[in-house]
Write a protein that holds these residues in place. Structure first.
Motif, PDB file in Angstrom:
ATOM      1  N   UNK A   7       0.810  -1.212   0.000  1.00  0.00           N
ATOM      2  CA  UNK A   7       0.000   0.000   0.000  1.00  0.00           C
ATOM      3  C   UNK A   7       0.840   1.258   0.000  1.00  0.00           C
ATOM      4  N   UNK A   8       0.329   2.284  -0.643  1.00  0.00           N
ATOM      5  CA  UNK A   8       0.934   3.617  -0.610  1.00  0.00           C
ATOM      6  C   UNK A   8      -0.082   4.536   0.065  1.00  0.00           C
ATOM      7  N   UNK A   9       0.362   5.190   1.137  1.00  0.00           N
ATOM      8  CA  UNK A   9      -0.535   6.099   1.853  1.00  0.00           C
ATOM      9  C   UNK A   9      -0.161   7.519   1.468  1.00  0.00           C
ATOM     10  N   UNK A  10      -1.112   8.254   0.919  1.00  0.00           N
ATOM     11  CA  UNK A  10      -0.846   9.633   0.523  1.00  0.00           C
ATOM     12  C   UNK A  10      -1.411  10.588   1.576  1.00  0.00           C
ATOM     13  N   UNK A  11      -0.511  11.262   2.299  1.00  0.00           N
ATOM     14  CA  UNK A  11      -0.907  12.199   3.361  1.00  0.00           C
ATOM     15  C   UNK A  11      -1.262  13.547   2.747  1.00  0.00           C
ATOM     16  N   UNK A  12      -2.458  14.032   3.073  1.00  0.00           N
ATOM     17  CA  UNK A  12      -2.884  15.338   2.531  1.00  0.00           C
ATOM     18  C   UNK A  12      -3.021  16.378   3.642  1.00  0.00           C
ATOM     19  N   UNK A  13      -2.322  17.514   3.458  1.00  0.00           N
ATOM     20  CA  UNK A  13      -2.359  18.621   4.418  1.00  0.00           C
ATOM     21  C   UNK A  13      -2.343  19.911   3.600  1.00  0.00           C
ATOM     22  N   UNK A  14      -3.057  20.960   4.056  1.00  0.00           N
ATOM     23  CA  UNK A  14      -3.089  22.206   3.272  1.00  0.00           C
ATOM     24  C   UNK A  14      -1.689  22.840   3.232  1.00  0.00           C
ATOM     25  N   UNK A  15      -1.453  23.629   2.178  1.00  0.00           N
ATOM     26  CA  UNK A  15      -0.142  24.288   2.011  1.00  0.00           C
ATOM     27  C   UNK A  15       0.173  25.183   3.216  1.00  0.00           C
ATOM     28  N   UNK A  16      -0.867  25.875   3.688  1.00  0.00           N
ATOM     29  CA  UNK A  16      -0.690  26.798   4.813  1.00  0.00           C
ATOM     30  C   UNK A  16      -0.170  26.030   6.050  1.00  0.00           C
ATOM     31  N   UNK A  17      -0.785  24.893   6.329  1.00  0.00           N
ATOM     32  CA  UNK A  17      -0.369  24.094   7.493  1.00  0.00           C
ATOM     33  C   UNK A  17       1.028  23.504   7.302  1.00  0.00           C
TER      34      UNK A  17
ATOM     35  N   UNK B  72      -3.201   4.479 -10.340  1.00  0.00           N
ATOM     36  CA  UNK B  72      -3.396   3.618 -11.491  1.00  0.00           C
ATOM     37  C   UNK B  72      -3.095   2.159 -11.147  1.00  0.00           C
ATOM     38  N   UNK B  73      -2.140   1.974 -10.230  1.00  0.00           N
ATOM     39  CA  UNK B  73      -1.804   0.602  -9.818  1.00  0.00           C
ATOM     40  C   UNK B  73      -2.798   0.083  -8.769  1.00  0.00           C
ATOM     41  N   UNK B  74      -3.733   0.959  -8.372  1.00  0.00           N
ATOM     42  CA  UNK B  74      -4.788   0.611  -7.408  1.00  0.00           C
ATOM     43  C   UNK B  74      -4.248   0.185  -6.046  1.00  0.00           C
ATOM     44  N   UNK B  75      -3.171   0.870  -5.624  1.00  0.00           N
ATOM     45  CA  UNK B  75      -2.656   0.574  -4.283  1.00  0.00           C
ATOM     46  C   UNK B  75      -2.544   1.857  -3.445  1.00  0.00           C
TER      47      UNK B  75
END
Ligand code: AMP
Length: 218
Positions: free
Chosen positions: A109-119, A188-191
């Protein structure tokens, strides 16, 4: 479990990877930490990498790929690992596939962490690291008990040279241009799993642990 933590600098990947290691046991492999250690001990590789790091640019793929290949071959990584800060380019991701494929393995699995630019900018500019043990603190969000001193080992806390405002800007630009394309690559790799990385670190970890348990982590 074999994991990649993806996200812009300052999203908290490293802190969360430490917690995953503590709970699940898979070692964290941080190319940034390995490179900083090489710089600190003044190895040939470290001397070569320092210029790019100080400028907020990426170290050449060949250098980091060699480092990761050696780490993944260690017995410690047999039951899984958390890659933090690698891959950062599509060629690095392709190499990683190759390294794992040669050993009959693949990423879970690949976990993509999302945080706003400001933070992100707030987190990076207030970040302080221990000059001895590399533990990470934040002047507002995770302040040490004694200002400027590491809670764990008493070492002096310093600001990473690449956490200065002008370098932060360069690193975010590099992320947008070279690393962000990996989101679509792994989607695209669905992971790929998206993770909201905003707010308190413990809340982020609760969200992350839920995802990992949902994937079968024990
Ligand atoms: P980090 O601690 O992950 O933010 O990495 C600090 C710096 O190390 C980056 O700004 C790059 O200069 C270098 N670096 C770390 N990981 C990589 C990588 N996978 N590829 C190229 N350069 C890297």
């Amino acid at each position: 479990m074999r994991l990649v933590f993806l996200g812009a600098p300052g999203v908290g990947k490293g802190t969360q990877a430490d917690r995953v290691t503590a709970q699940f046991g898979w070692p964290k492999i941080s190319t940034g930490d390995l490179l900083r250690e090489a710089v600190r001990t003044k190895t040939a590789l470290g001397l070569e990498a320092k210029k790019s790091m100080d400028a907020g640019q990426l170290v050449p793929d060949s250098v980091v790929i060699g480092m990761v290949r050696a780490k993944l071959a260690e017995p410690l990584c047999e039951n899984g690992f958390v890659l933090d800060g690698f891959p950062r380019t599509v060629p690095q991701a392709e190499e990683l596939n190759g390294i794992l494929h040669d050993r009959g393995l693949r990423l879970d699995r690949v976990i993509n962490f999302r945080v706003s630019r400001e933070d992100i900018i707030k987190r990076l500019s207030g970040r302080r690291s221990c000059s001895k043990c590399q533990s990470v603190f934040h002047v507002d969000f995770a302040a040490p008990k004694v200002s400027g001193e590491c809670d764990r080992c008493g070492g002096v806390l310093v600001q990473r040279s690449d956490d200065k405002p002008e370098t932060i800007e360069a690193r975010l630009k590099v992320y947008d241009e070279q690393t962000a394309p990996l989101i679509a690559y792994y989607e695209q790799k669905q992971i790929l799993s998206e993770l909201d990385g905003s707010g308190d670190m413990s809340h982020v970890y609760d969200r992350l642990a839920k995802v990992l348990v949902g994937l079968g982590a024990k």
